[in-house]
Design an enzyme around this catalytic site. Sequence first.
Site, PDB file in Angstrom:
ATOM      1  CG  LEU A   1     -14.341  63.324  45.969  1.00  0.00           C
ATOM      2  CD1 LEU A   1     -13.905  62.758  44.627  1.00  0.00           C
ATOM      3  CD2 LEU A   1     -15.355  64.446  45.791  1.00  0.00           C
ATOM      4  CG  ASP A   2     -10.653  64.468  46.248  1.00  0.00           C
ATOM      5  OD1 ASP A   2     -10.015  63.799  45.415  1.00  0.00           O
ATOM      6  OD2 ASP A   2     -11.379  65.428  45.925  1.00  0.00           O
TER       7      ASP A   2
ATOM      8  CG  HIS B   1      -7.262  66.710  46.154  1.00  0.00           C
ATOM      9  ND1 HIS B   1      -8.337  66.807  45.293  1.00  0.00           N
ATOM     10  CD2 HIS B   1      -7.485  67.621  47.127  1.00  0.00           C
ATOM     11  CE1 HIS B   1      -9.167  67.729  45.733  1.00  0.00           C
ATOM     12  NE2 HIS B   1      -8.676  68.239  46.854  1.00  0.00           N
TER      13      HIS B   1
ATOM     14  CG  MET C   1     -10.912  66.305  35.863  1.00  0.00           C
ATOM     15  SD  MET C   1     -10.151  66.702  37.464  1.00  0.00           S
ATOM     16  CE  MET C   1     -11.243  68.012  38.018  1.00  0.00           C
TER      17      MET C   1
HETATM   18  C1  GRF Z   1      -3.991  68.817  39.131  1.00  0.00           C
HETATM   19  O1  GRF Z   1      -4.040  69.993  39.876  1.00  0.00           O
HETATM   20  C2  GRF Z   1      -4.424  67.640  39.955  1.00  0.00           C
HETATM   21  O2  GRF Z   1      -4.017  67.732  41.285  1.00  0.00           O
HETATM   22  C3  GRF Z   1      -5.921  67.738  39.868  1.00  0.00           C
HETATM   23  O3  GRF Z   1      -6.169  68.112  38.539  1.00  0.00           O
HETATM   24  C4  GRF Z   1      -5.051  68.820  38.038  1.00  0.00           C
HETATM   25  C5  GRF Z   1      -4.582  68.086  36.824  1.00  0.00           C
HETATM   26  O4  GRF Z   1      -3.560  68.775  36.157  1.00  0.00           O
HETATM   27  N1  GRF Z   1      -6.543  66.515  40.289  1.00  0.00           N
HETATM   28  P1  GRF Z   1      -2.749  68.036  34.994  1.00  0.00           P
HETATM   29  O5  GRF Z   1      -3.771  67.468  34.034  1.00  0.00           O
HETATM   30  O6  GRF Z   1      -1.908  66.973  35.624  1.00  0.00           O
HETATM   31  O7  GRF Z   1      -1.932  69.113  34.365  1.00  0.00           O
END
Ligand code: GRF
Length: 213
Positions: free
Chosen positions: A144-145, A109, A90
């Site tokens: 980003l993304d 994503h 994040m």
């Molecule tokens: C997922 O939805 C991913 O796409 C997003 O953050 C979430 C992470 O979930 N970037 P996890 O930690 O893999 O359970």
Amino acid sequence: MKKIVVLVSGRGSNMTALLDACSEQRWNARIEAVISDRPHSPACDRARSRGVRLEVVDANGFASRQAFNQSLGDTLACLQPDLVVLAGFMRILPTELVEQYPLRMLNIHPSLLPAFPGLHTHRRALDSGARIHGATVHYVSPELDAGPIIAQAALAIQDVDTESTLAARVLSAEHHILPLAVKWHLDGRLQVDGARVRLDSPAAAETQSMWFA
Ligand code: GRF
């Protein structure tokens, strides 16, 4: 054997999907390490319980974002990964770091990019009135993304959907497309031409565009 490093911040379910696929499908690669920017994330516990090398670069442990980025970059460089996977990481990575792994860094994503980059994608999809939502695996570019799209999983938004029911269905699709995209990359089957990514010699059931219930 190729080395994969997975970056996480939270729950770690996509990381777990990768660990499972890597061992069950006997990839010619290994998850060399998991790096978490949060020392107490569930992903850390999951990585420990799976016996995976865990490096914590605590985002709150540095005087500046620059110092954090430097430490993260150094940690990654020491591990010499062939592929870096952002699996629920994040933080926005600095351009200099992204550019060290050209077409060697993937991100998952939870939206059908280019729709809904950033956070709260499920709520935004519902609020927009969109009838289709999903998830995207793409190569990482400094924006980003963004970056060339490898695979997308789409699903219908139901009238009864809430943010959490939608998130749960998208997450389960993520667990499918992320290992698939990583494997295609490791096998050298992805040809990138600008923004477009083409899968070499797809078998009958192989597709970069998937539909989920
Ligand atoms: C997922 O939805 C991913 O796409 C997003 O953050 C979430 C992470 O979930 N970037 P996890 O930690 O893999 O359970």
